[in-house]
Design a protein around this motif. Sequence first.
Motif, PDB file in Angstrom:
ATOM      1  N   GLU A 240     -17.996   5.407   2.630  1.00 38.71           N
ATOM      2  CA  GLU A 240     -17.339   6.596   2.088  1.00 38.71           C
ATOM      3  C   GLU A 240     -17.959   6.933   0.749  1.00 38.71           C
ATOM      4  N   GLY A 241     -17.870   8.211   0.398  1.00 35.66           N
ATOM      5  CA  GLY A 241     -18.414   8.667  -0.872  1.00 35.66           C
ATOM      6  C   GLY A 241     -18.383  10.179  -0.928  1.00 35.66           C
ATOM      7  N   THR A 242     -19.011  10.748  -1.926  1.00 33.68           N
ATOM      8  CA  THR A 242     -19.128  12.194  -2.004  1.00 33.68           C
ATOM      9  C   THR A 242     -20.036  12.677  -0.876  1.00 33.68           C
ATOM     10  N   PRO A 243     -19.980  13.974  -0.539  1.00 37.35           N
ATOM     11  CA  PRO A 243     -20.901  14.468   0.488  1.00 37.35           C
ATOM     12  C   PRO A 243     -22.369  14.184   0.153  1.00 37.35           C
ATOM     13  N   ASP A 244     -22.748  14.311  -1.112  1.00 36.14           N
ATOM     14  CA  ASP A 244     -24.132  14.034  -1.492  1.00 36.14           C
ATOM     15  C   ASP A 244     -24.492  12.578  -1.246  1.00 36.14           C
ATOM     16  N   GLU A 245     -23.538  11.672  -1.524  1.00 35.67           N
ATOM     17  CA  GLU A 245     -23.812  10.252  -1.332  1.00 35.67           C
ATOM     18  C   GLU A 245     -23.927   9.896   0.146  1.00 35.67           C
ATOM     19  N   VAL A 246     -22.974  10.373   0.950  1.00 37.41           N
ATOM     20  CA  VAL A 246     -22.948   9.983   2.363  1.00 37.41           C
ATOM     21  C   VAL A 246     -24.053  10.671   3.149  1.00 37.41           C
ATOM     22  N   PHE A 247     -24.239  11.970   2.912  1.00 36.94           N
ATOM     23  CA  PHE A 247     -25.256  12.702   3.667  1.00 36.94           C
ATOM     24  C   PHE A 247     -26.650  12.564   3.058  1.00 36.94           C
ATOM     25  N   GLY A 248     -26.704  12.439   1.732  1.00 36.36           N
ATOM     26  CA  GLY A 248     -28.004  12.405   1.063  1.00 36.36           C
ATOM     27  C   GLY A 248     -28.611  11.030   0.973  1.00 36.36           C
ATOM     28  N   ALA A 249     -27.774   9.996   0.826  1.00 34.44           N
ATOM     29  CA  ALA A 249     -28.298   8.645   0.676  1.00 34.44           C
ATOM     30  C   ALA A 249     -27.366   7.633   1.323  1.00 34.44           C
ATOM     31  N   PRO A 250     -27.174   7.721   2.629  1.00 29.60           N
ATOM     32  CA  PRO A 250     -26.267   6.777   3.303  1.00 29.60           C
ATOM     33  C   PRO A 250     -26.778   5.345   3.185  1.00 29.60           C
ATOM     34  N   LYS A 251     -25.831   4.432   2.945  1.00 29.25           N
ATOM     35  CA  LYS A 251     -26.218   3.032   2.745  1.00 29.25           C
ATOM     36  C   LYS A 251     -26.167   2.222   4.033  1.00 29.25           C
ATOM     37  N   SER A 252     -25.218   2.545   4.903  1.00 31.97           N
ATOM     38  CA  SER A 252     -25.032   1.757   6.119  1.00 31.97           C
ATOM     39  C   SER A 252     -26.012   2.189   7.210  1.00 31.97           C
ATOM     40  N   PRO A 253     -26.616   1.244   7.904  1.00 28.20           N
ATOM     41  CA  PRO A 253     -27.468   1.601   9.053  1.00 28.20           C
ATOM     42  C   PRO A 253     -26.699   2.374  10.123  1.00 28.20           C
ATOM     43  N   LEU A 254     -25.410   2.061  10.304  1.00 27.92           N
ATOM     44  CA  LEU A 254     -24.607   2.787  11.289  1.00 27.92           C
ATOM     45  C   LEU A 254     -24.424   4.240  10.868  1.00 27.92           C
ATOM     46  N   THR A 255     -24.214   4.466   9.579  1.00 28.65           N
ATOM     47  CA  THR A 255     -24.078   5.840   9.078  1.00 28.65           C
ATOM     48  C   THR A 255     -25.377   6.594   9.271  1.00 28.65           C
ATOM     49  N   ARG A 256     -26.480   5.963   8.920  1.00 22.89           N
ATOM     50  CA  ARG A 256     -27.778   6.624   9.058  1.00 22.89           C
ATOM     51  C   ARG A 256     -28.058   6.984  10.508  1.00 22.89           C
ATOM     52  N   ALA A 257     -27.741   6.081  11.422  1.00 23.38           N
ATOM     53  CA  ALA A 257     -27.992   6.348  12.843  1.00 23.38           C
ATOM     54  C   ALA A 257     -27.111   7.489  13.342  1.00 23.38           C
ATOM     55  N   PHE A 258     -25.851   7.513  12.926  1.00 21.26           N
ATOM     56  CA  PHE A 258     -24.949   8.579  13.349  1.00 21.26           C
ATOM     57  C   PHE A 258     -25.431   9.927  12.827  1.00 21.26           C
ATOM     58  N   LEU A 259     -25.775   9.996  11.556  1.00 19.67           N
ATOM     59  CA  LEU A 259     -26.204  11.260  10.962  1.00 19.67           C
ATOM     60  C   LEU A 259     -27.524  11.738  11.567  1.00 19.67           C
ATOM     61  N   ALA A 260     -28.400  10.817  11.889  1.00 19.48           N
ATOM     62  CA  ALA A 260     -29.682  11.201  12.485  1.00 19.48           C
ATOM     63  C   ALA A 260     -29.493  11.888  13.832  1.00 19.48           C
ATOM     64  N   ALA A 261     -28.403  11.574  14.511  1.00 18.83           N
ATOM     65  CA  ALA A 261     -28.133  12.156  15.827  1.00 18.83           C
ATOM     66  C   ALA A 261     -27.173  13.331  15.764  1.00 18.83           C
ATOM     67  N   SER A 262     -26.776  13.741  14.543  1.00 15.97           N
ATOM     68  CA  SER A 262     -25.745  14.775  14.385  1.00 15.97           C
ATOM     69  C   SER A 262     -26.348  16.070  13.860  1.00 15.97           C
ATOM     70  N   PRO A 263     -26.318  17.164  14.658  1.00 14.12           N
ATOM     71  CA  PRO A 263     -26.811  18.455  14.189  1.00 14.12           C
ATOM     72  C   PRO A 263     -26.027  18.916  12.959  1.00 14.12           C
ATOM     73  N   GLY A 264     -26.740  19.488  12.003  1.00 16.16           N
ATOM     74  CA  GLY A 264     -26.089  20.040  10.819  1.00 16.16           C
ATOM     75  C   GLY A 264     -25.883  19.051   9.709  1.00 16.16           C
ATOM     76  N   SER A 265     -26.240  17.787   9.950  1.00 17.67           N
ATOM     77  CA  SER A 265     -26.015  16.770   8.919  1.00 17.67           C
ATOM     78  C   SER A 265     -27.087  16.789   7.843  1.00 17.67           C
ATOM     79  N   GLY A 266     -28.235  17.410   8.166  1.00 14.52           N
ATOM     80  CA  GLY A 266     -29.346  17.381   7.235  1.00 14.52           C
ATOM     81  C   GLY A 266     -30.179  16.125   7.358  1.00 14.52           C
ATOM     82  N   ASN A 267     -29.790  15.241   8.310  1.00 15.60           N
ATOM     83  CA  ASN A 267     -30.513  13.987   8.489  1.00 15.60           C
ATOM     84  C   ASN A 267     -31.147  13.876   9.871  1.00 15.60           C
ATOM     85  N   SER A 268     -30.897  14.903  10.719  1.00 14.46           N
ATOM     86  CA  SER A 268     -31.407  14.826  12.087  1.00 14.46           C
ATOM     87  C   SER A 268     -32.841  15.314  12.169  1.00 14.46           C
TER      88      SER A 268
END
Length: 268
Positions: A240-268
């Motif tokens: 958990e964190g601010t949108p910039d923290e979670v979307f911009g610099a996710p720390k958890s590998p699970l978070t990174r994997a989820f965002l990479a597969a999610s349209p609109g996250s900015g990480n896909s």
Amino acid sequence: MSLLQVNGLTKRFGATEVLRGIDYTQEAGEVVSVIGSSGGGKTTFLRCLNFLEKPTEGTIRIGDTLYDAGATYSEREIREMRLHFGLVFQSFHLFPQYTALENVRMPLWLRTAEALKREWRGKELRARLADAKTACDTRARELLAEVGLAERAAHYPCELSGGQCQRVAIARALAQNPDILCFDEPTSALDPELTGEVLRVIRALKDAGRTMIVVTHEMEFARCVSDRVVFMANGVIEEEGTPDEVFGAPKSPLTRAFLAASPGSGNS
């Protein structure tokens, strides 16, 4: 003290542990988006907060009200605790036989009538119920206007679009004047155009200072509207964190994997 404080929240269905000792706090006026894959515990978390599911363990404190999973409560006490939360479901849950106005008025009327019947009898009760009905009608119309549906008050759910039905559901949740408004995937059943109108209402509620928890798959909305983002996986708050923290610099590998597969996250 935080408006909402959750400690050790656990929920089991038989041998399956769906929530695993969640600790969570939220401040008044804060908007939190909860994201994560299906089966991660997001909806169960909301249902436990709203006492639609009985937690197996843990405590929930909302304001001065404390719920302890180890204690026993009457149905009336549970109803009173539920009033702290307003829940908007993904499938609207409107009563098809009632108009938009009647759907919004119902929680107002039921709560007011119950209180009056405890205090008054006979002619005085009838007079007070009549006055209360007028007041409930007025407030319901104000809430429909707040979500942009003043001219649809006399329409039945079958005469409304999906987006309009969801806005009626939001107005109905607001009718209880909850401390926290909870949304469970409020746009999942809507097409993109109708999704936009519902998200605009939620943005307006944020601007009005409403405290909200939004379980959502709309990553762009979570980025732009939330004060804080919570990522849930496997029944725990993984990050958990601010949108910039979670979307911009996710720390958890699970978070990174989820965002990479999610349209609109900015990480896909």
